[in-house]
Design an enzyme around this catalytic site. Structure first.
Site, PDB file in Angstrom:
ATOM      1  N   LYS A 147       0.845  -1.139   0.032  1.00  0.00           N
ATOM      2  CA  LYS A 147      -0.082  -0.039   0.131  1.00  0.00           C
ATOM      3  C   LYS A 147       0.767   1.287   0.135  1.00  0.00           C
ATOM      4  CE  LYS A 147      -1.087   0.863   4.990  1.00  0.00           C
ATOM      5  NZ  LYS A 147      -2.180   0.852   5.972  1.00  0.00           N
ATOM      6  N   ASP A 148       2.156   0.955   0.394  1.00  0.00           N
ATOM      7  CA  ASP A 148       3.167   2.317   0.204  1.00  0.00           C
ATOM      8  C   ASP A 148       3.718   2.427  -1.486  1.00  0.00           C
ATOM      9  OD1 ASP A 148       2.680   2.834   2.898  1.00  0.00           O
ATOM     10  OD2 ASP A 148       4.316   1.820   3.563  1.00  0.00           O
ATOM     11  N   ARG A 195      -8.093   8.265   3.761  1.00  0.00           N
ATOM     12  CA  ARG A 195      -9.235   7.402   3.546  1.00  0.00           C
ATOM     13  C   ARG A 195     -10.003   6.922   4.511  1.00  0.00           C
ATOM     14  NH1 ARG A 195      -9.405   1.981   4.622  1.00  0.00           N
ATOM     15  NH2 ARG A 195      -7.159   2.163   5.652  1.00  0.00           N
ATOM     16  N   ARG A 196      -9.207   6.902   5.796  1.00  0.00           N
ATOM     17  CA  ARG A 196      -9.939   6.288   6.782  1.00  0.00           C
ATOM     18  C   ARG A 196     -10.722   7.683   7.266  1.00  0.00           C
ATOM     19  NH1 ARG A 196      -4.613   3.703   8.990  1.00  0.00           N
ATOM     20  NH2 ARG A 196      -5.049   1.094   8.414  1.00  0.00           N
ATOM     21  N   ARG A 213       1.129   9.868  12.998  1.00  0.00           N
ATOM     22  CA  ARG A 213       2.081   9.261  12.257  1.00  0.00           C
ATOM     23  C   ARG A 213       3.071   8.643  13.362  1.00  0.00           C
ATOM     24  NH1 ARG A 213       5.220  11.960   8.202  1.00  0.00           N
ATOM     25  NH2 ARG A 213       5.811   9.674   7.683  1.00  0.00           N
ATOM     26  N   ARG A 219       2.289   4.878  17.990  1.00  0.00           N
ATOM     27  CA  ARG A 219       0.756   5.445  18.154  1.00  0.00           C
ATOM     28  C   ARG A 219       0.080   4.635  19.239  1.00  0.00           C
ATOM     29  NH1 ARG A 219      -0.867   4.930  11.570  1.00  0.00           N
ATOM     30  NH2 ARG A 219       1.242   5.249  10.703  1.00  0.00           N
ATOM     31  N   CYS A 306      -1.859  10.572  -2.378  1.00  0.00           N
ATOM     32  CA  CYS A 306      -2.221  10.716  -0.956  1.00  0.00           C
ATOM     33  C   CYS A 306      -3.255  11.870  -0.522  1.00  0.00           C
ATOM     34  CB  CYS A 306      -0.969  10.918  -0.008  1.00  0.00           C
ATOM     35  SG  CYS A 306       0.398   9.438   0.295  1.00  0.00           S
TER      36      CYS A 306
END
Length: 380
Positions: A147-148, A195-196, A213, A219, A306
């Site tokens: 996904k990166d 997206r979230r 981040r 986190r 992004c």
């Protein structure tokens, strides 16, 4: 950048169970070494286990058949070690001491943690330095979270391998509430993912989504310190790190459509490197490659970045067909366009289905929808 000898690491848990005190162990080791005849030694530091391993200079003469490049986060290292272990299982010659090495590469995305990804250049910031090392022959293969990986693959490299995909869903972590539906109006949710953010705000516009981040461990620490009320992380990453005990709720696909290629590991090598291509062909999981290829084709058709909240998930349905669902939204979640497609389960068909779905979403949303959202997608 640091190198890790593939066969030399000792786990922290193993050391603990054996009753080894690292400091006393190092002292005894130092004393023992001083008693020996003069001999040159090399020190390799294993960042995953925070232990120092001593190796004779004779190790320098051993042949390294594959240098594995990776970021240095605990999750990235877990993925690199999974790759190493699969290579060793598939190829007996890679079990020899020194045959495999792991090389850690710090990317710009790892260094700049106080800004949203979109503001510093996009997802490619987690891959560009690693791809540069691949092209410069400092490494032989590059292990990425798919996904990166931008839809643009640097010339001279190929990405022929995906490992079996993990669970694609997102996980909610919120110590004081039972689940997503229980978050009160105005609750703060830490996330760097648009997206979230878009999907959360579409459900409850009063939620406050703040940039969040850092690696998984940092986190979770910030969450325990009360910086935010909740956060969302990829379930796959928590499983790979064996940290699922922190999860409050695993969100179903209907509640939170995942990121393109979420849960998938991709491995790149130089184009024309026959030996590395042979290794990666043995590791490739074709069903994952088909699904990921379909989702990335949707992303490419949307010219996604992004700055654009995009989600997609491709799977094999009960009839053995490829089923794709995708969406594009505004960051505030107030506008959202969705589509789904069904077709033949094959790589070529998946690329066509993804491209068709992405083109449809782009047409439905219209050009004005994307104004202000686009950035150079060469690296993100």
């Amino acid at each position: 950048m640091a190198s890790v000898a593939a066969m030399s690491s000792m786990s922290m848990s193993a050391a603990s169970k054996a009753g080894i005190n690292r400091n006393s162990f190092a002292g005894k080791q130092s004393a023992a070494l001083s008693a020996r005849p003069a001999q040159k030694f090399i020190t390799n530091v294993c960042p995953l286990h925070s232990m120092t391993v001593m190796a004779s200079a004779d190790a320098e003469t051993k042949t390294c058949l594959c240098k594995i490049g990776t970021r240095g986060s605990p999750l990235a290292l877990a993925q690199a070690y999974q790759t190493r272990d699969r290579l060793k299982a598939a190829f007996p010659e890679l079990n020899a001491e020194g045959a495999l090495e792991i090389t850690i590469i710090k990317t710009t995305g790892d260094k700049v943690l106080n800004q949203p990804l979109a503001d510093i250049g996009g997802k490619g910031l987690f891959t560009k330095e690693i791809d540069d090392a691949l092209l410069d022959k400092r490494i032989d293969i590059a292990v990425h979270s798919m996904k990166d990986v931008p839809t643009y693959i640097p010339p001279g490299t190929i990405l022929p391998c995906n490992l079996p995909r993990e669970d694609v869903r997102d996980a909610l972590i919120c110590p004081n509430y039972k689940g997503l539906k229980d978050l009160p109006d105005g609750a703060s949710v830490g996330s760097a993912s648009l997206r979230r953010q878009a999907q959360l705000l579409a459900k409850n516009p009063t939620l406050k989504v703040v940039n969040f981040r850092g690696n998984v461990q940092s986190r979770i620490r910030k969450l325990s310190e009360g910086v935010v009320d909740a956060t969302l992380l990829a379930y796959a990453g928590l499983r790979r790190l064996d940290m699922t005990e922190h999860i409050t709720e695993v969100l179903e696909i209907d509640d939170m459509l995942p990121a393109v290629a979420q849960g998938a590991i991709g491995i790149a090598c130089r184009e024309g490197d026959v030996e590395q291509e042979k290794y990666l062909a043995a590791l490739n999981h074709e069903d994952t490659r088909i699904a990921v290829g379909c989702e990335r084709a949707l992303l490419e058709a949307l010219d996604g970045s992004c700055r654009t909240p995009i989600a997609a998930y491709a799977m094999k349905n009960e009839n053995g067909e490829l089923y794709l669902r995708g969406l594009v939204a505004t960051p505030d979640g107030q506008e959202c366009f969705e589509t789904s497609r069904t077709g033949e389960w094959s790589y070529a068909s998946g690329l066509e289905i993804g491209k068709e779905a992405g083109t449809f979403l782009k047409e439905q949303a219209g050009e004005k929808f994307f104004e202000g959202l686009k950035i150079d997608n060469n690296w993100g």
